[in-house]
Write an enzyme that holds these catalytic residues in place. Structure first.
Site, PDB file in Angstrom:
ATOM      1  N   CYS A  53      -1.495   9.219   1.841  1.00 22.30           N
ATOM      2  CA  CYS A  53      -1.237   8.689   0.504  1.00 22.30           C
ATOM      3  C   CYS A  53      -2.376   8.962  -0.471  1.00 22.30           C
ATOM      4  CB  CYS A  53      -0.952   7.192   0.577  1.00 22.30           C
ATOM      5  SG  CYS A  53      -2.286   6.226   1.332  1.00 22.30           S
ATOM      6  N   GLU A  56       0.873  -1.175   0.000  1.00 16.61           N
ATOM      7  CA  GLU A  56       0.000   0.000   0.000  1.00 16.61           C
ATOM      8  C   GLU A  56       0.909   1.224   0.000  1.00 16.61           C
ATOM      9  OE1 GLU A  56      -3.166   0.067  -0.353  1.00 16.61           O
ATOM     10  OE2 GLU A  56      -3.584  -2.067  -0.170  1.00 16.61           O
TER      11      GLU A  56
END
Length: 480
Positions: A248, A210
């Site tokens: 993110c 991720e």
């Protein structure tokens, strides 16, 4: 250094004993996580305030609240998730049965990040224990208060022989990677992800990464004042209102048609003051930068003279308190670091285009992002964005909300990572779907065995094409 050999041996013993596969064990661990979130809520708030300066409302929205929701979903869905699913077999296989049986992977390693130290630790942990695995969680050392709280609470509330938190920095991380795991789940930077993959290759360990990248926001023109106010709030919330942009999936930069850019800038400036105040640090509505290293990195992005001249709002920095106010820039050079590197902070570049449709080509000329956001009512443009771009997700007319959704997968593509989780997808990330087939003894496909001849070949062709009438004709000798 902690005796990892002993820890891993205990984890292996717990897993091979079979207890982690039992529904009762899985439920007990999920209930323990739920208890932590309830009983230690204030401690979690204090840790997040200490590490990141997060307001408790933001902390609940982005971490405690989403995690509580995820645990409750896992508890209510566990029986269905664990159940084998029947699969169909073709008629020639009669009598037979088939099912897909979900089994845990084994002993898994989770690396979490510092920006959501509880959310990015416990979200995958929920999936891992729901799936019946033994787990090692390695929190980020950059959020020490959160890491310490995770270590003490998890060892107290959960089965410490099957779920362990191992704290430490780079040396500990590298030591962990030297061992064999049945799955590694990593959230963090691309640089460290490469080291994780390199280590995983040695044991052919499956990996979920991720990561992040530069998530663009396409901003079309809006005429309605209601629409303008709504989308501007969502843009600012998706940039500055989530860990000060240290996320993110946060908006990295905006693409807008050049004729609408002045309107957009004014809307952003006005709403920024209303949302975060004249002095955002005093309102405590924004988190601070995690540490001096990251503060210096962001400062260097702005210190580039060709970038600093593009600031149209903000730019103020308080190094002592690690705080950077919301900063908006207009058309910084595309070759500048602020437009080539993931920003991961409260700096928002706006790039103007001749036509809003040019945003598709702009995005496609860069690495695939974790998310694309598009603020537009233009359905044709929406369809083109979905079909002509590639990203982990696409969200129209909002930002970051996909993180809280349980029914859609969360994950990247290309350089923004691979693998997915959240909701049932978290369970699947730590599960092997085993095919189980059982055949009866009443009939046999005799034509699948040697010695070979043309008749057996003809029967095989008809069987594979499911041409049962043709199969019967060949079988009866009525067709060659």
């Amino acid at each position: 250094m902690r005796d990892l050999e002993t820890d891993l041996e205990e984890l292996r013993e717990s897993y091979t004993s079979g207890k982690t596969k039992e529904a009762s064990w899985r439920k007990s661990q999920l209930n323990a996580l739920l208890t932590i979130l309830k009983e230690k809520e204030k401690d979690i708030f204090n840790a997040l305030e200490h590490d990141l300066g997060k307001h408790y409302a933001e902390a609940y929205r982005d971490e405690v609240g989403t995690l509580t929701k995820s645990v409750n979903l896992a508890l209510s869905s566990l029986k269905d998730w664990m159940a084998a699913k029947k699969a169909k077999l073709p008629l020639p296989a009669f009598p037979s049965t088939a099912e897909v049986f979900p089994e845990p992977l084994g002993v898994v390693l989770i690396f979490s990040s510092w920006n959501f130290p509880f959310g990015l630790s416990l979200e995958p942990l929920i999936g891992a224990v729901a799936a019946g695995n033994a787990v090692v969680l390695k929190p980020s050392e950059l959020a020490p208060a959160s890491s310490s709280l995770l270590a003490t609470t998890i060892s107290t509330y959960l089965d410490k022989k099957a779920v362990k938190v191992i704290e430490g920095g780079q040396v500990v991380g590298e030591h962990l990677l030297s061992y064999k795991w049945d799955k590694i789940f990593f959230t963090g930077s691309s640089r460290v992800a490469r080291a994780v993959m390199t280590a995983a290759v040695k044991h052919i360990t499956p990996v979920t990464l991720e990561l992040g990248g530069k998530c663009p926001a396409i901003f079309d023109s809006f005429s309605s004042s209601w629409d303008k106010e709504m989308v501007i709030k969502r843009v600012l919330g998706g940039k500055f209102g989530t860990c000060s942009g240290q996320v993110c999936i946060g908006i990295d930069y905006i693409l807008v048609q050049e004729g609408y850019a002045p309107t957009l800038v004014e809307l952003l400036k006005n709403r920024t003051v209303k949302m975060f105040g004249e002095n955002p640090r005093e309102t405590k509505s924004m988190a601070r930068i995690i540490n001096k290293q990251h503060f210096s990195r962001l400062k260097n992005l702005l210190d580039d003279p060709s970038v600093k001249s593009c600031i149209v709002h903000g730019g103020g920095m308080d190094e002592h308190n690690l705080f950077i106010e919301p900063t908006i820039l207009m058309n910084p050079p595309l070759e500048a670091s602020i437009m080539t590197d993931e920003i991961f902070g409260p700096l928002l570049p706006i790039i103007t285009l001749k036509k809003i449709e040019d945003s598709i080509g702009f995005i496609n000329s860069r690495p695939k992002p974790l998310a694309i956001y598009a603020f537009t009512r233009n359905e044709t443009l929406q369809k083109r964005i979905v079909s002509e771009t590639s990203s982990g997700s696409v969200t129209f007319n909002d930002a970051v909300i996909q993180y809280a959704a349980d029914t859609v997968p969360f994950g990247g593509i290309g350089e923004s990572g691979f693998g997915r989780y959240h909701g049932k997808f978290s369970f699947d990330a730590f599960t092997h779907e085993k095919a189980v087939i059982s055949r009866g003894m009443i009939s046999e496909f005799w034509f699948r065995f040697p010695p070979w001849d043309d008749n057996k070949l003809a029967l095989t062709k008809k069987a594979y094409s499911f041409d049962y009438f043709g199969f019967l004709l060949v079988l009866l000798g009525l067709k060659k």
